[in-house]
Design a protein around this motif. Structure first.
Motif, PDB file in Angstrom:
ATOM      1  N   VAL A 323       0.842  -1.209   0.000  1.00 17.90           N
ATOM      2  CA  VAL A 323       0.000   0.000   0.000  1.00 17.90           C
ATOM      3  C   VAL A 323       0.872   1.252   0.000  1.00 17.90           C
ATOM      4  N   CYS A 324       1.861   1.288   0.847  1.00 16.02           N
ATOM      5  CA  CYS A 324       2.761   2.448   0.907  1.00 16.02           C
ATOM      6  C   CYS A 324       3.524   2.628  -0.409  1.00 16.02           C
ATOM      7  N   PHE A 325       3.989   1.541  -0.999  1.00 11.63           N
ATOM      8  CA  PHE A 325       4.741   1.613  -2.252  1.00 11.63           C
ATOM      9  C   PHE A 325       3.872   2.153  -3.374  1.00 11.63           C
ATOM     10  N   ALA A 326       2.616   1.687  -3.444  1.00 10.69           N
ATOM     11  CA  ALA A 326       1.715   2.156  -4.495  1.00 10.69           C
ATOM     12  C   ALA A 326       1.369   3.627  -4.312  1.00 10.69           C
ATOM     13  N   LEU A 327       1.104   4.020  -3.072  1.00 16.36           N
ATOM     14  CA  LEU A 327       0.678   5.401  -2.803  1.00 16.36           C
ATOM     15  C   LEU A 327       1.808   6.415  -2.956  1.00 16.36           C
ATOM     16  N   PHE A 328       2.989   6.068  -2.476  1.00 16.40           N
ATOM     17  CA  PHE A 328       4.055   7.061  -2.379  1.00 16.40           C
ATOM     18  C   PHE A 328       5.191   6.895  -3.377  1.00 16.40           C
ATOM     19  N   VAL A 329       5.296   5.737  -4.004  1.00 15.64           N
ATOM     20  CA  VAL A 329       6.376   5.526  -4.973  1.00 15.64           C
ATOM     21  C   VAL A 329       5.827   5.421  -6.394  1.00 15.64           C
ATOM     22  N   VAL A 330       4.917   4.478  -6.615  1.00 14.34           N
ATOM     23  CA  VAL A 330       4.390   4.277  -7.968  1.00 14.34           C
ATOM     24  C   VAL A 330       3.687   5.533  -8.465  1.00 14.34           C
ATOM     25  N   PHE A 331       2.801   6.082  -7.663  1.00 16.69           N
ATOM     26  CA  PHE A 331       2.035   7.260  -8.091  1.00 16.69           C
ATOM     27  C   PHE A 331       2.941   8.437  -8.421  1.00 16.69           C
ATOM     28  N   ARG A 332       3.894   8.713  -7.564  1.00  9.45           N
ATOM     29  CA  ARG A 332       4.764   9.869  -7.786  1.00  9.45           C
ATOM     30  C   ARG A 332       5.720   9.647  -8.942  1.00  9.45           C
ATOM     31  N   THR A 333       6.260   8.454  -9.055  1.00 10.33           N
ATOM     32  CA  THR A 333       7.227   8.186 -10.121  1.00 10.33           C
ATOM     33  C   THR A 333       6.557   8.102 -11.481  1.00 10.33           C
ATOM     34  N   ALA A 334       5.306   7.630 -11.514  1.00  6.68           N
ATOM     35  CA  ALA A 334       4.591   7.455 -12.786  1.00  6.68           C
ATOM     36  C   ALA A 334       3.973   8.744 -13.309  1.00  6.68           C
ATOM     37  N   GLY A 335       4.103   9.847 -12.558  1.00  4.96           N
ATOM     38  CA  GLY A 335       3.654  11.122 -13.101  1.00  4.96           C
ATOM     39  C   GLY A 335       2.677  11.915 -12.272  1.00  4.96           C
ATOM     40  N   ARG A 336       2.193  11.365 -11.144  1.00  2.00           N
ATOM     41  CA  ARG A 336       1.282  12.082 -10.240  1.00  2.00           C
ATOM     42  C   ARG A 336       0.002  12.551 -10.934  1.00  2.00           C
ATOM     43  N   ASP A 337      -0.393  11.937 -12.046  1.00  3.07           N
ATOM     44  CA  ASP A 337      -1.610  12.317 -12.743  1.00  3.07           C
ATOM     45  C   ASP A 337      -2.639  11.195 -12.646  1.00  3.07           C
ATOM     46  N   TYR A 338      -3.745  11.352 -13.377  1.00  4.77           N
ATOM     47  CA  TYR A 338      -4.814  10.362 -13.290  1.00  4.77           C
ATOM     48  C   TYR A 338      -4.340   8.986 -13.743  1.00  4.77           C
ATOM     49  N   GLN A 339      -3.572   8.961 -14.841  1.00  9.65           N
ATOM     50  CA  GLN A 339      -3.059   7.686 -15.336  1.00  9.65           C
ATOM     51  C   GLN A 339      -2.197   6.997 -14.262  1.00  9.65           C
ATOM     52  N   ALA A 340      -1.412   7.783 -13.550  1.00  7.74           N
ATOM     53  CA  ALA A 340      -0.569   7.237 -12.486  1.00  7.74           C
ATOM     54  C   ALA A 340      -1.415   6.675 -11.342  1.00  7.74           C
ATOM     55  N   ALA A 341      -2.529   7.326 -11.039  1.00  5.89           N
ATOM     56  CA  ALA A 341      -3.417   6.834  -9.979  1.00  5.89           C
ATOM     57  C   ALA A 341      -4.032   5.496 -10.368  1.00  5.89           C
ATOM     58  N   VAL A 342      -4.457   5.383 -11.627  1.00  4.58           N
ATOM     59  CA  VAL A 342      -5.030   4.120 -12.102  1.00  4.58           C
ATOM     60  C   VAL A 342      -3.967   3.027 -12.095  1.00  4.58           C
ATOM     61  N   LEU A 343      -2.759   3.357 -12.541  1.00  5.86           N
ATOM     62  CA  LEU A 343      -1.658   2.385 -12.529  1.00  5.86           C
ATOM     63  C   LEU A 343      -1.332   1.937 -11.101  1.00  5.86           C
ATOM     64  N   SER A 344      -1.401   2.851 -10.147  1.00  4.23           N
ATOM     65  CA  SER A 344      -1.126   2.496  -8.748  1.00  4.23           C
ATOM     66  C   SER A 344      -2.145   1.487  -8.245  1.00  4.23           C
ATOM     67  N   SER A 345      -3.408   1.682  -8.633  1.00  8.29           N
ATOM     68  CA  SER A 345      -4.445   0.720  -8.274  1.00  8.29           C
ATOM     69  C   SER A 345      -4.155  -0.645  -8.884  1.00  8.29           C
ATOM     70  N   GLY A 346      -3.757  -0.638 -10.167  1.00  9.58           N
ATOM     71  CA  GLY A 346      -3.420  -1.894 -10.827  1.00  9.58           C
ATOM     72  C   GLY A 346      -2.162  -2.532 -10.276  1.00  9.58           C
ATOM     73  N   PHE A 347      -1.180  -1.718  -9.927  1.00  8.32           N
ATOM     74  CA  PHE A 347       0.071  -2.246  -9.386  1.00  8.32           C
ATOM     75  C   PHE A 347      -0.192  -3.050  -8.118  1.00  8.32           C
ATOM     76  N   ALA A 348      -1.048  -2.527  -7.243  1.00  4.53           N
ATOM     77  CA  ALA A 348      -1.385  -3.272  -6.026  1.00  4.53           C
ATOM     78  C   ALA A 348      -2.039  -4.603  -6.368  1.00  4.53           C
ATOM     79  N   GLY A 349      -2.781  -4.633  -7.491  1.00  6.72           N
ATOM     80  CA  GLY A 349      -3.458  -5.858  -7.894  1.00  6.72           C
ATOM     81  C   GLY A 349      -2.513  -6.968  -8.287  1.00  6.72           C
ATOM     82  N   PHE A 350      -1.462  -6.647  -9.054  1.00  6.86           N
ATOM     83  CA  PHE A 350      -0.571  -7.737  -9.446  1.00  6.86           C
ATOM     84  C   PHE A 350       0.613  -7.909  -8.489  1.00  6.86           C
ATOM     85  N   ALA A 351       0.889  -6.903  -7.654  1.00  3.47           N
ATOM     86  CA  ALA A 351       1.983  -7.040  -6.681  1.00  3.47           C
ATOM     87  C   ALA A 351       1.660  -8.083  -5.622  1.00  3.47           C
TER      88      ALA A 351
END
Length: 401
Positions: A323-351
């Motif tokens: 949860v912390c990795f998706a919220l604070f690493v994936v979202f910020r590194t992927a661009g902090r935009d809507y696409q990054a938020a959706v990717l963070s949700s998906g990342f938690a799914g396959f992680a």
């Protein structure tokens, strides 16, 4: 004793389970507000019922899931058919970023498993069965590595621990992705493009709004295109296997779909091609929903009883870290935009679970907030194509510690 449910009945039950989940999601505010996918709600509910049946009768209900593999291949073929080359060029950087994050996460996941084994006095090699082998690797990887861990440690239940960890991880992955997406989107005031064509699934209609009609011709045309992608993907899969490279069948089908959608409409401009159509979105939603419903309803949750307190403690650490990795690493590194938020949700799914769980998480979010087409192409390429190769090296390293 076992009660085997035949394939046709299993698929039919998968459809029923989806509608049970849709009812639960509509009636239970938490499930709707936090974007829990309908097949997840229904699948977990039915898995709990089969668990209760097992406890009362000592008879296991086993589903024939042979048709489920077809649904998975069909789904990823539709994802490929929806991919535009322009989006792929835009996603080049994002693909590399997500791949690097995933490799780093696998190392971190095994480090958490290693710390957990030291804290709770477990054998060190079990760390990978409480880390990337069972979680990001899933049931297949856990089963493959279980006997090797057993041989090293002498721990007779190593494979069972891996399977139970993968099962619990799948459940948790399906439950945390939606809340992660909601938190990021609401907190940052983000929104998707509601005018963009759907990739998978259709947006929930507003109350009183008439549903858009998908005619039988468009549906059959989209189905045919998906099946041609599967056919060509199967031949590609055979050729790849002869070269000694083992990939899941849905990966070449996804890639063939991408090639088809970026060549056929230009070579044959008068053909009505299904990319971006609601008919293709219906097929995507149907195949993914029934696949996931079948996967979750068939879980043997009683295997979780084999997880002792220390092992559950390690898995709790894994969930918190994810949860912390998706919220604070994936979202910020992927661009902090809507696409990054959706990717963070998906990342938690396959992680913690599997690629279909990740797609279901992203679909539940985009149904509510708007389209994010690039996420549905980038994430499967990373989670299905690159992860297994990288995970094998990471697991081997940690087993040797």
């Amino acid at each position: 004793m076992e009660m085997t449910v035949p394939a046709f009945i299993a698929v039919t039950l998968g459809m029923v389970v989806f509608f049970i989940g849709a009812l639960l999601t509509r009636e239970v505010a938490f499930l709707k507000d936090y974007n829990i996918p309908e097949p997840v709600s229904g699948g977990i509910a039915v898995a709990l019922v089969t668990w209760g049946f097992y406890v009362l009768t000592d008879r296991r209900i086993v589903f024939d899931l042979s048709v489920r593999d077809y649904l998975l291949v069909l789904f990823f073929s539709t994802i490929g058919l929806n991919a535009r080359i322009a989006d792929l060029f835009k996603g080049g950087r994002l693909l590399v970023v997500l791949l690097c994050l995933t490799i780093g996460f696998m190392i971190l996941q095994n480090l958490v498993g290693l710390v957990g084994t030291l804290l709770f006095g477990l054998d060190r090699p079990l760390a990978v069965l409480l880390g990337s082998a069972a979680l990001i690797g899933g049931h297949g990887t856990a089963i493959a590595w279980g006997p090797q861990i057993e041989a090293i440690t002498g721990f007779a239940a190593a494979e069972e621990v891996g399977i139970a960890s993968a099962t619990l991880g799948l459940v948790l992955a399906a439950l945390i992705g939606g809340p992660i997406g909601k938190s990021l989107i609401d907190r940052n005031g983000l929104e998707g493009d509601r005018d963009a064509p759907p990739v998978v699934g259709l947006e929930f209609p507003e109350k009183g709004e008439p549903a858009e009609v998908v005619n039988h011709i468009s549906l059959m045309r989209a189905t045919l295109a998906a099946h041609v992608a599967i056919l060509l993907g199967w031949f590609a899969h055979q050729a790849i296997a002869q070269m000694g490279l083992m990939l899941p069948l849905f990966v070449p089908c996804l890639l063939v779909g991408i090639v088809m959608s970026n060549t056929v409409p230009y070579v044959f401009p008068h053909i009505s091609w299904p990319t971006g159509s609601r008919a293709l979105a219906v097929i995507s939603d149907f195949s993914l929903s029934i696949f996931l419903a079948m996967s979750l309803m068939s879980m043997q949750l009683w295997t979780l009883a084999e997880l002792g307190g220390p092992i559950l403690g390690v898995l709790a650490m894994q969930v918190a870290m994810t949860v912390c990795f998706a919220l604070f690493v994936v979202f910020r590194t992927a661009g902090r935009d809507y696409q990054a938020a959706v990717l963070s949700s998906g990342f938690a799914g396959f992680a913690l679970g599997a690629t279909p769980t990740a797609i279901a998480n992203m679909s539940a979010v985009t149904k509510r907030y708007g389209a994010a087409p690039l996420a549905f192409v980038v994430l499967p390429l990373v989670s299905a194509f690159f992860v297994d190769l990288a995970n094998a090296f990471v697991i081997r390293f940690f087993v040797g510690l």
